[in-house]
Design a protein around this motif. Structure first.
Motif, PDB file in Angstrom:
ATOM      1  N   SER A   1       0.544   4.694  23.179  1.00 28.97           N
ATOM      2  CA  SER A   1      -0.680   4.113  22.626  1.00 28.97           C
ATOM      3  C   SER A   1      -0.985   4.786  21.296  1.00 28.97           C
ATOM      4  O   SER A   1      -0.643   5.964  21.085  1.00 28.97           O
ATOM      5  N   SER A   2      -1.642   4.038  20.391  1.00 33.71           N
ATOM      6  CA  SER A   2      -2.036   4.596  19.093  1.00 33.71           C
ATOM      7  C   SER A   2      -3.406   4.042  18.720  1.00 33.71           C
ATOM      8  O   SER A   2      -3.791   2.943  19.136  1.00 33.71           O
ATOM      9  N   TYR A   3      -4.127   4.821  17.924  1.00 36.05           N
ATOM     10  CA  TYR A   3      -5.478   4.445  17.526  1.00 36.05           C
ATOM     11  C   TYR A   3      -5.775   5.049  16.157  1.00 36.05           C
ATOM     12  O   TYR A   3      -5.453   6.223  15.899  1.00 36.05           O
ATOM     13  N   SER A   4      -6.395   4.223  15.297  1.00 41.54           N
ATOM     14  CA  SER A   4      -6.736   4.693  13.957  1.00 41.54           C
ATOM     15  C   SER A   4      -8.076   5.424  14.007  1.00 41.54           C
ATOM     16  O   SER A   4      -9.114   4.819  14.290  1.00 41.54           O
ATOM     17  N   ILE A   5      -8.044   6.739  13.735  1.00 37.32           N
ATOM     18  CA  ILE A   5      -9.271   7.534  13.758  1.00 37.32           C
ATOM     19  C   ILE A   5     -10.017   7.443  12.434  1.00 37.32           C
ATOM     20  O   ILE A   5     -11.235   7.283  12.397  1.00 37.32           O
ATOM     21  N   LEU A   6      -9.280   7.503  11.352  1.00 35.27           N
ATOM     22  CA  LEU A   6      -9.902   7.485  10.023  1.00 35.27           C
ATOM     23  C   LEU A   6      -9.105   6.569   9.107  1.00 35.27           C
ATOM     24  O   LEU A   6      -7.914   6.797   8.874  1.00 35.27           O
ATOM     25  N   ASN A   7      -9.755   5.486   8.642  1.00 29.02           N
ATOM     26  CA  ASN A   7      -9.120   4.592   7.661  1.00 29.02           C
ATOM     27  C   ASN A   7     -10.021   4.322   6.463  1.00 29.02           C
ATOM     28  O   ASN A   7      -9.788   3.389   5.708  1.00 29.02           O
TER      29      ASN A   7
ATOM     30  N   SER B   1     -18.075 -13.966  -3.880  1.00 24.26           N
ATOM     31  CA  SER B   1     -18.355 -12.745  -4.648  1.00 24.26           C
ATOM     32  C   SER B   1     -18.522 -11.552  -3.705  1.00 24.26           C
ATOM     33  O   SER B   1     -17.993 -10.462  -3.968  1.00 24.26           O
ATOM     34  N   GLU B   2     -19.245 -11.754  -2.610  1.00 23.38           N
ATOM     35  CA  GLU B   2     -19.398 -10.686  -1.629  1.00 23.38           C
ATOM     36  C   GLU B   2     -18.047 -10.325  -1.003  1.00 23.38           C
ATOM     37  O   GLU B   2     -17.750  -9.147  -0.768  1.00 23.38           O
ATOM     38  N   ALA B   3     -17.234 -11.344  -0.728  1.00 20.48           N
ATOM     39  CA  ALA B   3     -15.911 -11.090  -0.146  1.00 20.48           C
ATOM     40  C   ALA B   3     -15.053 -10.255  -1.090  1.00 20.48           C
ATOM     41  O   ALA B   3     -14.325  -9.349  -0.651  1.00 20.48           O
ATOM     42  N   LEU B   4     -15.128 -10.530  -2.390  1.00 20.61           N
ATOM     43  CA  LEU B   4     -14.356  -9.754  -3.358  1.00 20.61           C
ATOM     44  C   LEU B   4     -14.848  -8.306  -3.437  1.00 20.61           C
ATOM     45  O   LEU B   4     -14.047  -7.383  -3.642  1.00 20.61           O
ATOM     46  N   GLN B   5     -16.146  -8.096  -3.276  1.00 21.28           N
ATOM     47  CA  GLN B   5     -16.677  -6.732  -3.288  1.00 21.28           C
ATOM     48  C   GLN B   5     -16.168  -5.934  -2.090  1.00 21.28           C
ATOM     49  O   GLN B   5     -15.771  -4.764  -2.223  1.00 21.28           O
ATOM     50  N   PHE B   6     -16.158  -6.566  -0.924  1.00 20.66           N
ATOM     51  CA  PHE B   6     -15.615  -5.891   0.260  1.00 20.66           C
ATOM     52  C   PHE B   6     -14.107  -5.659   0.116  1.00 20.66           C
ATOM     53  O   PHE B   6     -13.578  -4.634   0.571  1.00 20.66           O
ATOM     54  N   ASP B   7     -13.428  -6.617  -0.514  1.00 20.06           N
ATOM     55  CA  ASP B   7     -11.995  -6.473  -0.733  1.00 20.06           C
ATOM     56  C   ASP B   7     -11.708  -5.277  -1.641  1.00 20.06           C
ATOM     57  O   ASP B   7     -10.744  -4.532  -1.427  1.00 20.06           O
ATOM     58  N   GLN B   8     -12.542  -5.076  -2.651  1.00 20.80           N
ATOM     59  CA  GLN B   8     -12.353  -3.938  -3.559  1.00 20.80           C
ATOM     60  C   GLN B   8     -12.527  -2.614  -2.815  1.00 20.80           C
ATOM     61  O   GLN B   8     -11.774  -1.654  -3.032  1.00 20.80           O
ATOM     62  N   LYS B   9     -13.514  -2.548  -1.927  1.00 21.37           N
ATOM     63  CA  LYS B   9     -13.707  -1.336  -1.129  1.00 21.37           C
ATOM     64  C   LYS B   9     -12.500  -1.079  -0.230  1.00 21.37           C
ATOM     65  O   LYS B   9     -12.081   0.078  -0.058  1.00 21.37           O
ATOM     66  N   ALA B  10     -11.951  -2.145   0.348  1.00 18.88           N
ATOM     67  CA  ALA B  10     -10.771  -1.983   1.204  1.00 18.88           C
ATOM     68  C   ALA B  10      -9.568  -1.512   0.399  1.00 18.88           C
ATOM     69  O   ALA B  10      -8.747  -0.718   0.886  1.00 18.88           O
ATOM     70  N   ILE B  11      -9.468  -1.992  -0.840  1.00 19.41           N
ATOM     71  CA  ILE B  11      -8.348  -1.562  -1.698  1.00 19.41           C
ATOM     72  C   ILE B  11      -8.491  -0.091  -2.062  1.00 19.41           C
ATOM     73  O   ILE B  11      -7.528   0.680  -1.993  1.00 19.41           O
ATOM     74  N   LYS B  12      -9.684   0.327  -2.446  1.00 21.23           N
ATOM     75  CA  LYS B  12      -9.903   1.721  -2.841  1.00 21.23           C
ATOM     76  C   LYS B  12      -9.727   2.677  -1.667  1.00 21.23           C
ATOM     77  O   LYS B  12      -9.458   3.869  -1.871  1.00 21.23           O
ATOM     78  N   ALA B  13      -9.883   2.187  -0.444  1.00 16.34           N
ATOM     79  CA  ALA B  13      -9.694   3.049   0.729  1.00 16.34           C
ATOM     80  C   ALA B  13      -8.271   3.566   0.834  1.00 16.34           C
ATOM     81  O   ALA B  13      -8.018   4.596   1.485  1.00 16.34           O
ATOM     82  N   GLN B  14      -7.326   2.884   0.185  1.00 17.38           N
ATOM     83  CA  GLN B  14      -5.935   3.320   0.226  1.00 17.38           C
ATOM     84  C   GLN B  14      -5.687   4.589  -0.593  1.00 17.38           C
ATOM     85  O   GLN B  14      -4.611   5.186  -0.506  1.00 17.38           O
ATOM     86  N   LEU B  15      -6.674   5.029  -1.387  1.00 17.33           N
ATOM     87  CA  LEU B  15      -6.531   6.244  -2.187  1.00 17.33           C
ATOM     88  C   LEU B  15      -6.808   7.508  -1.377  1.00 17.33           C
ATOM     89  O   LEU B  15      -6.545   8.617  -1.851  1.00 17.33           O
ATOM     90  N   TYR B  16      -7.337   7.351  -0.170  1.00 19.17           N
ATOM     91  CA  TYR B  16      -7.755   8.500   0.623  1.00 19.17           C
ATOM     92  C   TYR B  16      -6.869   8.653   1.855  1.00 19.17           C
ATOM     93  O   TYR B  16      -6.252   7.687   2.327  1.00 19.17           O
TER      94      TYR B  16
END
Length: 446
Positions: A103-109, A267-282
């Motif tokens: 089993s696997s689980y994402s703790i921090l994404n 527009s809201e969807a694109l804002q959430f998409d940008q946050k999801a993209i930036k999450a890949q930096l961490y």
């Protein structure tokens, strides 16, 4: 007894036939026509299925937050000879297997999954606005087709009146000619005028049938199915074009327009998409859990020396792990994705401005058309009153022998033309009023 039985059968037959006729002659008003058109439209049904499919996709995305669980097992044999580190050769025939659960689980994404879900939800809501746009289009087509049927029916009444008048004049001239008081020229002109009006009448009824067919096609009703529409109309209070009212209407148009709601959601969807993209930096952290057992049997010493289940039980083990992924170099893919996202947001903002400009231009044109139709209707009403008086005088002059039948037919033709123009202007004004009210409130006032 036989007579009574026949009477009962006849009564039941008449009741069934009457019931079918009543059903076939059901009268629909505008709201009922719109409801049927929306219910039976195949394109609309297809759009609803697409929306349901996207809703299921969102449920799948939300399920990604749950841990997964997999069972695994394998069986394999090794045959042949191998050499150890001292150069000694020996047979290495063995049979082994593994059995367990993982089993696997994402703790921090860093909110990547949460923002991706919100993005998908906004995109689904935007698709819902596409559905609303399609419903609006079908509704407006139904309104236009419905009013066109009423228009053609009202014009046909005027044409029927003209035909009745031409027929009555022909009978009078025929009697007068038979008595020798009228020349054949006048008789032939009366017959020609009757045939002209008869052709106009046929064409008017054909136009009604064509308008009804167009309405049936929008409502997805079979062409051979009989149905009637309600011919009663309610007069609208005049709409004026004061600057304050135009501004209020424009604001209402913006609030009611599904296209603007769609692009706002995107527009809201694109804002959430940008946050999801930036999450890949961490960095991200994933937890894993494995439960299992290993079985090994050396075939060179004899198969089955140690029972399978005993060894699996003795070799039972557990493993818990944490995986930490730290992004170091991703070839600037995140930076490029963020830049593309910003470009998409800018394009979306420009699209919103374009939609607002289009809405304002359409509203300005509709108010200008409405003002023109209202003025035209008043003038046409005055013209019709004068034309009716002129025809009455022409009829009296003809009966007194002061004008010819040609002049009388011309006067009657002018009256029919004026009536038709007035009716056309009336329904143009009515449709524009319904259109403005519907686009500004979402309701149909009819």
């Amino acid at each position: 007894m036989i007579v009574l039985f026949r009477y009962i059968l006849l009564t039941l037959g008449i009741t069934c036939i009457t019931g079918k006729v009543l059903f076939a002659q059901q009268t629909f008003d505008l709201h009922q026509c719109i409801a049927v058109a929306l219910e039976k439209n195949i394109t609309l049904d297809k759009a609803k299925l697409v929306l349901e499919d996207k809703n299921l996709d969102i449920k799948n995305y939300k399920n990604e937050r749950l841990p997964n669980l997999n069972g695994f097992t394998n069986l394999y044999n090794n045959f042949g000879q191998s050499q150890d580190i001292f150069g000694n050769n020996a047979r290495n025939d063995n049979f082994n297997s593994t059995l367990g659960l993982s089993s696997s689980y994402s703790i921090l994404n860093n909110g990547k999954l949460k923002n991706f879900i919100k993005k998908s939800e906004r995109e689904m809501e935007a698709s819902g606005q596409d559905l609303a746009l399609l419903k609006r289009e079908i509704t407006l087509k139904t309104i236009q087709a419905y009013l066109n049927v009423l228009l053609q029916k009202e014009i046909c009444k005027s044409v029927d009146t003209a035909l009745f008048f031409a027929e009555s004049q022909l009978l009078k001239v025929q009697k007068s000619t038979d008595l020798g008081a009228t020349s054949l020229t006048i008789l032939y002109e009366a017959k020609a005028n009757y045939e002209r009006e008869n052709e106009k009448n046929r064409q008017a009824h054909y136009t009604i049938d064509k308008a009804i067919l167009e309405l049936k096609q929008i409502m997805a009703i079979e062409p051979d199915q009989n149905f009637e529409i309600n011919t009663e109309t309610k007069a609208f209070s005049p709409l004026h074009q004061s600057s304050s009212e135009s501004s209020d209407l424009y604001s209402s148009y913006l609030k009611q327009h599904p296209g603007l709601k769609k692009y706002a959601l995107l527009s809201e969807a694109l804002q959430f998409d940008q946050k999801a993209i930036k999450a890949q930096l961490y960095p991200t952290i994933d937890a894993s859990l494995t439960l299992g057992s290993f079985y090994f049997n050396n075939l060179t010493t004899g198969f089955g020396r140690l029972p399978l289940f005993n060894q699996l039980q003795n070799n039972f083990s557990q493993q818990i792990g944490l995986t930490i992924n730290v992004p170091i170099f991703n070839k600037n893919t995140v930076k490029t994705a963020v830049q593309k996202n910003k470009i998409q947001q800018a394009e979306n903002a420009k699209q919103i401005q374009l939609e607002q400009l289009t809405i304002k231009q359409e509203l300005t044109k509709q108010l200008l058309d409405l003002d023109n139709y209202q003025k035209q209707y008043k003038l046409a009403t005055n013209v019709l009153e004068v034309t009716k008086k002129a025809f009455d005088l022409s009829l009296k002059s003809y009966e007194a022998g002061r004008i010819s039948i040609y002049d009388l037919n011309t006067s009657r033709s002018n009256l029919l033309t004026t009536e038709s123009e007035l009716i056309q202007t009336k329904y143009n004004m009515l449709f524009t009023q319904i259109l403005i009210h519907y686009l500004s409130t979402g309701d149909i006032k009819f």
